[in-house]
Design an enzyme around this catalytic site. Structure first.
Site, PDB file in Angstrom:
ATOM      1  N   LYS A 186       0.876  -0.882   0.054  1.00 41.33           N
ATOM      2  CA  LYS A 186      -0.392   0.220   0.065  1.00 41.33           C
ATOM      3  C   LYS A 186       0.609   1.452  -0.158  1.00 41.33           C
ATOM      4  O   LYS A 186       1.998   1.271   0.770  1.00 41.33           O
ATOM      5  CB  LYS A 186      -0.814  -0.207   0.661  1.00 41.33           C
ATOM      6  N   THR A 197       9.231   0.358   1.681  1.00 39.44           N
ATOM      7  CA  THR A 197       8.391   0.835   0.913  1.00 39.44           C
ATOM      8  C   THR A 197       7.613   0.984   2.287  1.00 39.44           C
ATOM      9  O   THR A 197       7.460   0.608   2.801  1.00 39.44           O
ATOM     10  CB  THR A 197       7.891   0.552  -0.614  1.00 39.44           C
ATOM     11  N   GLU A 287      -0.888   9.677  -5.411  1.00 45.27           N
ATOM     12  CA  GLU A 287      -2.300  11.182  -5.051  1.00 45.27           C
ATOM     13  C   GLU A 287      -2.463  12.003  -5.768  1.00 45.27           C
ATOM     14  O   GLU A 287      -2.008  12.659  -6.207  1.00 45.27           O
ATOM     15  CB  GLU A 287      -2.122  11.572  -3.336  1.00 45.27           C
ATOM     16  N   ASN A 410      -4.541  15.989   0.309  1.00 42.90           N
ATOM     17  CA  ASN A 410      -3.570  15.983   1.418  1.00 42.90           C
ATOM     18  C   ASN A 410      -4.317  17.120   2.380  1.00 42.90           C
ATOM     19  O   ASN A 410      -3.743  17.169   3.606  1.00 42.90           O
ATOM     20  CB  ASN A 410      -1.694  15.945   1.375  1.00 42.90           C
ATOM     21  N   SER A 415      -9.444  15.379   8.019  1.00 47.28           N
ATOM     22  CA  SER A 415     -11.089  16.450   8.142  1.00 47.28           C
ATOM     23  C   SER A 415     -12.406  14.863   7.765  1.00 47.28           C
ATOM     24  O   SER A 415     -11.690  13.807   7.331  1.00 47.28           O
ATOM     25  CB  SER A 415     -10.685  16.991   7.076  1.00 47.28           C
TER      26      SER A 415
END
Length: 415
Positions: A186, A197, A287, A410, A415
């Site tokens: 992941k 990693t 991302e 990010n 949140s």
């Protein structure tokens, strides 16, 4: 954890089928650690006699699970792996160590093994205490319920901002006995591995002694997981563990005790290929990415120097944003090479975007055509090649571009 609205453009339509491996079984659960309505706890149960090797983050703020794994690895044996997502159990002080102890004690009891045979890993938010009581009581049932054909389920349970599970499988001969290697990992952000990693777990039924297994893993990390970056940030939790159950010995495989044994040549090549596959998958799920980028550096003083130059390019925000904007701004490549700290001859430096030479021997190439190279930049996969002009060594780094979505993900992470 990050408002991800779309899957990676490189997400596969279907995942490769990972065959069961003798000596390892999996179980997952929804423990409610941070996520709702998704699995966030994974257990891998390993046969007695399983060898283990590992590499971990070199961060000076390494997590409590990493510290525990380093300690347990000295024994070279493993019976149970416990991984949670949603909380990294990093920078959590005494509470973090207590959470690891609670997990290890419950796991050792469930597997009827020593504490040193238990390995733990956590991924997610840093700095929030992990309540191990939320899931420790589940470990006994999960250990009993574990099944062999659940690699994909295991991969899904350890995801955080990943948009798809990353899995790979290979086979190889040791002597005349075929063995299998399966792996999953992941990672999508806070990716700049340093001896490992994010979280990666590799399993094989080969019978290989711990020291030989460790030597193999160490040999391949530099050109696979350490040749990949998303954003230049090394996690507190980076962990890569390689488990060898030894069950292939029941089919006639002779145990191997030395990493340089000729018997391991094919296995070593297959392991490297699998690790490279997983590393590329991480870069292809960076991302918010829109492009997968490979930097190839040639003409460097040493392989280490070539890697540093490539990393300087791959971690440059101003260069990565230009790639996101499909701008063939090779001047930013020149900048990144120059700031790497490694030797490069300004008047011999040459740069290619794909097949197109944009700079040759210290100046813009005579054949450079802005429209042609701009058209190349619209591809989803970009290769940028650099000749530093000072030697014969080469290396590569895999990365992705830097988009508005990376910032959004990010900015909203907690949140």
């Amino acid at each position: 954890m990050g408002k991800i609205t779309t899957r990676s453009p490189f997400a596969p339509d279907s995942l490769p089928a990972l065959p069961p491996i003798a000596g390892v079984r999996f179980a997952t659960a929804e423990a409610g650690i941070r996520y709702k309505d998704r699995t966030d706890l994974m257990v891998a149960v390993l046969d007695e006699g399983t060898s283990v090797a590992g590499v971990f983050t070199q961060s000076k703020t390494a997590s409590a699970p990493v510290l525990a794994c380093r300690k347990h690895l000295k024994k070279g044996s493993a019976r149970l792996l416990v991984v949670n997502s949603g909380n990294a159990n990093a920078f959590t002080g005494k509470k973090g160590r207590e959470a690891v102890d609670i997990t290890v004690d419950a796991a050792a009891k469930a597997a009827d093994c020593g504490r040193h045979d238990v390995f733990v890993a956590s991924t997610g938010v840093i700095g929030e205490p992990l309540d191990a009581e939320k899931f420790a009581h589940l470990l006994d049932g999960l250990t009993k319920a574990a099944v062999p054909d659940a690699f994909e389920a295991g991969a899904r349970a350890i995801m955080t901002t990943d948009t798809y599970p990353k899995v790979a499988t290979r086979t190889a001969l040791i002597g005349d006995v075929e063995v299998t290697i399966n792996g999953f990992c992941k990672g999508a952000g806070m990716i700049a591995p340093d001896m490992a990693t994010m979280l990666a777990f590799i399993f094989t039924d080969a019978h290989i002694a711990p020291k030989a297994l460790q030597a193999l893993l160490d040999a391949h990390v530099e050109t696979t997981f350490n040749a990949m970056t998303v954003d230049g940030d090394t996690s507190t939790s980076d962990t890569c563990l390689l488990f060898a159950t030894g069950d292939a010995s029941a089919r006639g495989q002779e145990p191997v005790t030395k990493a340089d044994s000729k018997k391991l040549k094919a296995f070593s090549a297959a392991l490297h290929d699998l690790m490279a596959d997983l590393a590329i998958q991480v870069a292809k799920d960076g991302e918010g990415l829109s492009k997968f980028v490979t930097f190839v550096v040639e003409g460097a003083e040493s392989e280490k120097a070539a890697r540093r130059i490539a990393m300087s390019c791959a971690n440059s925000p101003i260069l990565k944003t230009a790639i996101a904007g499909e701008d063939p701004n090779w001047g930013r490549v020149v900048m990144a090479v120059g700031k790497s700290g490694e030797a490069a001859d300004r008047d011999k430096l040459s740069i290619w975007f794909g097949e197109h030479c944009v700079a040759r021997e210290g100046e813009r190439a005579a054949e450079y055509d802005e429209a042609t190279v701009a058209a190349y930049m619209k591809n989803r996969e970009i290769v940028i090649r650099i000749d530093a002009g000072v030697g014969r060594a080469s290396s590569h780094v895999w990365t992705c571009d830097l988009t508005h979505d990376y910032v959004s993900i990010n900015a909203d992470y907690r949140s």
